[in-house]
Structures are given as structure tokens and as C-alpha cells.
Design an enzyme around this catalytic site. Sequence first.
Site, PDB file in Angstrom:
ATOM      1  N   THR A 386      -2.386  -6.145   7.251  1.00 52.33           N
ATOM      2  CA  THR A 386      -3.001  -5.590   8.426  1.00 52.33           C
ATOM      3  C   THR A 386      -4.010  -6.240   9.019  1.00 52.33           C
ATOM      4  O   THR A 386      -4.679  -7.044   8.424  1.00 52.33           O
ATOM      5  CB  THR A 386      -3.217  -4.042   8.325  1.00 52.33           C
ATOM      6  OG1 THR A 386      -2.327  -3.310   7.331  1.00 52.33           O
ATOM      7  CG2 THR A 386      -3.743  -3.316   9.360  1.00 52.33           C
ATOM      8  N   GLY A 469      -3.901  -1.096   3.311  1.00 47.09           N
ATOM      9  CA  GLY A 469      -3.133  -0.164   2.517  1.00 47.09           C
ATOM     10  C   GLY A 469      -3.837   1.099   2.199  1.00 47.09           C
ATOM     11  O   GLY A 469      -4.751   1.568   3.080  1.00 47.09           O
TER      12      GLY A 469
END
Length: 577
Positions: A386, A469
Site C-alpha cells: 500500500t 496490512g
Amino acid sequence: MRRLLALSALALALPLAIAAPASAADRITGHAFATRSEVMAPHAMAATSHPLATQVALDVLKAGGSAVDAAIAANAALGLMEPTGNGIGGDLFAIVWDPATKRLHGYNGSGRSPRSLTLAEFQRRGLQDIPPHGPLPVTVPGTVDAWFALHDRFGRRSMADNLAPAVLYAREGHPVHEVIAYYWDRSVPRLSKWPGFSEQFTVDPGAGEARRAPRSGETWRNPNLANTLETIGREGRDAFYKGDIARTIDAYFKANDGFLSYEDLAAHQGEWVEPVSTNYRGIDVWELPPNGQGIAALQILNILEGYDLAAYGFGSPEHVHLFTEAKKLAFADRAASYADPDFHSADVARLVSKDYADERRALISMDRAMQAAEPGVIPQLNEGDTIYMTVADADGMMVSLIQSNYRGMGSGMAPPGLGFILQDRGEQFVLKEGHPNSFAPGKRPFHTIIPAFATKAGEPWVSFGVMGGAMQPQGHAQIIMNLVDFGMNLQEAGDAPRIQHDGSTEPAGQATPMHDGGELDLETGFPYETVRVLMQKGHSVRFAHGPYGGYQAIMVNPHGGYIGASESRKDGQAAGY
């Protein structure tokens, strides 16, 4: 990666000179530890995980663009420069502070599963979990839709202008940064088997050598992505979801045992959502509701508010123990209740209420670590890797934005000629009938990526996020604790050693319940006295390099302008003017 390990080695010395229990201390000065000073600027600020993307955002702001224009431009650049974490094949969530209305607006830009793929198909293939790569975990990418939705409401410049810097870098090239090169190299062996990946995301060194990832300092170009972004800027949102790009994706999946179709893309629509908040010691902390995991951070903070963490001090056994136990309780609810609200509407108001936190807090022992954590009784209502970045402009607009391909570089599925990889977010579904996050056609999976925001007395205070995460809600709670309880500044709050608990019941995969207390990862920098006490309480303590997320933040300077901070464990930069 060498810098990440060096930082861990440097932090190892921290316990030797802790001057006060309320902060992580520098080994020499005894003051709160930070790798660098906060960044301050009078007009505008950008903080991203790549210095060139930060500069793209500043160029857009200086040219008269809004914070949203700058965020879109920087996000497009990151999809090129950091394909290990994001790209237009993934999803996007954002929180925007609008100074005109003095309120926060949330956007859920997550895509749905293919409508032609069913739970029975996974069962027919004998699968108990959705595989991490290939065609089966692919869901509709929501990023481009989210760009245009945000731009329609808050943009000032044309989308073609916003995407132009990324197009230029894609054609002319840019040097690959160190941490990105490390993760890129790790992804290539796993993903090269999938059609289109090796051709578009590796380099040919010549001399008979095998294709490989670009190395740190080498120039990377992606002309295919340049063409795709130019088409989107020129023709608009529908060029991606209903035009030739969608037709190329459709044909690619039909040829490669996939299910994502033109019809799935054409039907996609993200949605504006109301952010959810809790008040933590006078600070309102804001997250987006499910199908993301943001409210887990609010649940953790609500539980912790019942303890005097400032008196215990940063790095104390009580600080780490109480945080870990609160996380276990919040994550038990996360596994049981967080899912696509179109399929499972959990009682979010109840989950983030103070009364519920009181009930959950009563389950915590100061002396023993929980080995198992059950979810609370939350009724279903009848009425879900991400990059993180943040931008603030001269008019007071602030954007908290997170975007991801999910696992590393995503599914490995890279349609020919487009220059991007489709996400593997569908891996987060559960292949069990009756589970809130059970796979279903046209459903949004449980989502890990979450932007965050904090306000004080109804005014913006901090736009922030911690990518990574299940670390994300844990990181959000720790940043707020560091700022509020331990008195750290914005950079110190991100640089302080982090805690990650792993092993809670997950809302994905087989959703196996935690029964052994899980594993507690402590970044180097916590006192060994704390570690010993934690082990005596029954925690299984590990020292792991790397799983502690990536942080960016912008704070409103009470004296005017902004303060910025960037993650020292990655390649990022905070800068302003």
C-alpha cells in the site's frame, strides 16, 4: 532496505538513555527520538512515500491546484514510481477536509468481485483459500473512479493536467529508489509466470542474462502506462471502465482463465461515505466505516482511554501489554463484523461506543496475556501493500489518501499494453458460507487500507495514515497515543519504535480463531526490561524487521501553515512551500 536495517540497529540503543518514561528517547540527548526534524511551511504541504511524488504534488499546488488535484497527481506518479505498493489496478480510499463546509468527506473507492465468479467455482477447484496471485483474486479496480469522483467535487485543474507529470516521468524515466527496488526484486520471481508481467515490469539487462527487476538507481520507464494515463486524462473516467482499456482487460481475462469482465468494469461505482469518529482525550479521531478496518483503531483507542498511559510511560510493560490486549479484542470484532455493508450491516455505532469499550476493557487482565479473544455480541442490523499520502493546500483543504494493489505488486495479471497490474484484493474473502466476509458475486471484500484524520474542537488537526496490512489500525492507534499520551511531535510519533501484534482471528482466508495469544512483534528500541515482563505475562515476543508500516502526516500549525512528517523506514518525503 539497508536504511531500514540501519534504523533498527540505531533504535537498538534507545533504551540506554531514556530520560523520561513518557517518550522514546535518543541515545545521546535523552530527548524524544526522531530521525529528522519536522518539516514546516507557511502555505502548503505534501507527504508521500516517494520524494518525486511529493515534488509533483507541490508543483500542482504552486500552479493553483487544490489539495485534491495534488493528491491525484502524486498518486498517479506513485503508481509509476512505486508499483510495489499501488497503481491504477487497485483500490483507493480518501478522507477530505473541506474548509468551505468545515466538514470531512469520505470516499470508498473499493471494487467488487466478478459477477460471473461464484463460491461454488472455488469449491469445484478444491480451494479452501483464494490464491494470492493469478486471475482468481482479482476484483474491479476502483482507483480511477475515485480520482474522478474526488476531482468532480474538489478539483480545480483538468485531469489531463493532473496526470501530465506522471505521463512525463513514465516516458522519460526516473531512478528507482532503494526500498522500492528491494521489494520489486522480491516480487519478480513470484509474479513472472503471469502473462504480461515480465514483459512490462522487468528489465532486459542483455548479455544473455534473465529479465529482472530494476535495481536501485537504475532508470525505469513505462511507456504503456504513459499511454493509458494520457487516454484517461483526455477521454475521462469512462475510458477506463467502458472504453478500449476495459475491452483490453476483458479480452485478457477471457484468454487467461479469468472472470473479470467488461460488464464488471462498466458497472463499477464507488461511493461517498460518512467518516466515523471517537473522541480520545479531547481529540476526535476519524476513520471510514466497513468494508474497511478503520474502526478497529477507534475500538482500540476507546479501550485504552480507560488507562493512564502517560503515567505508565512509552515503552513500559503496561503500555505495550494494554495496547496488545486492546488490539486482540478489537480484532476479534473485526473478524466477526467487518464486511461489505451491502451484504452484512454491522452495528458500527455500537462497536465504536464508549459503553461497549467499557465492557470489552473489563476482559483485560493486567497480569496475563489473553490466549483467545472472542468477539462481542454485536447484532447485525436489518437496514463491510500500500501507499499512504497526504496533501494540504493554502486554502485549508486537506486530503488523507491511501491506495493499494494489496499484496505487493498485486495479482501479477498485467493486461498487454496497459502498463499496470490488477490488484489481488479478492484474496481477502472467506470461502465459507455464512461468514460476513464470505465470497459472493458483485461483493466488496474486507479491506485493509484505511486513511485517518484527527480534529480538535471541530477544526482540522492531523491528516495521517500508516500503511501495511493489519498494521494499519494498530499504527493509527499508536500515532494518536504517541501524540496525545506521550507528547511526541509529528516526526517523533512516526519514528518511535512500533508494536505489531500478529495472529488474531482474521476476517479473511479460513478465519481460524486465535487460540495461543498470537505473536507480539516489537521493533528494536523497547527496553529489555519491558520484554522480560511481557514474556512473564504470557506474551510471545519476536523481534522482526520490516512489518511496521509506513507513515505520512500533516498537522495544522497553530502559528500558521503546516507541519509535515514522513516515514523514516521508507523512501518518502514531506515537503512544503
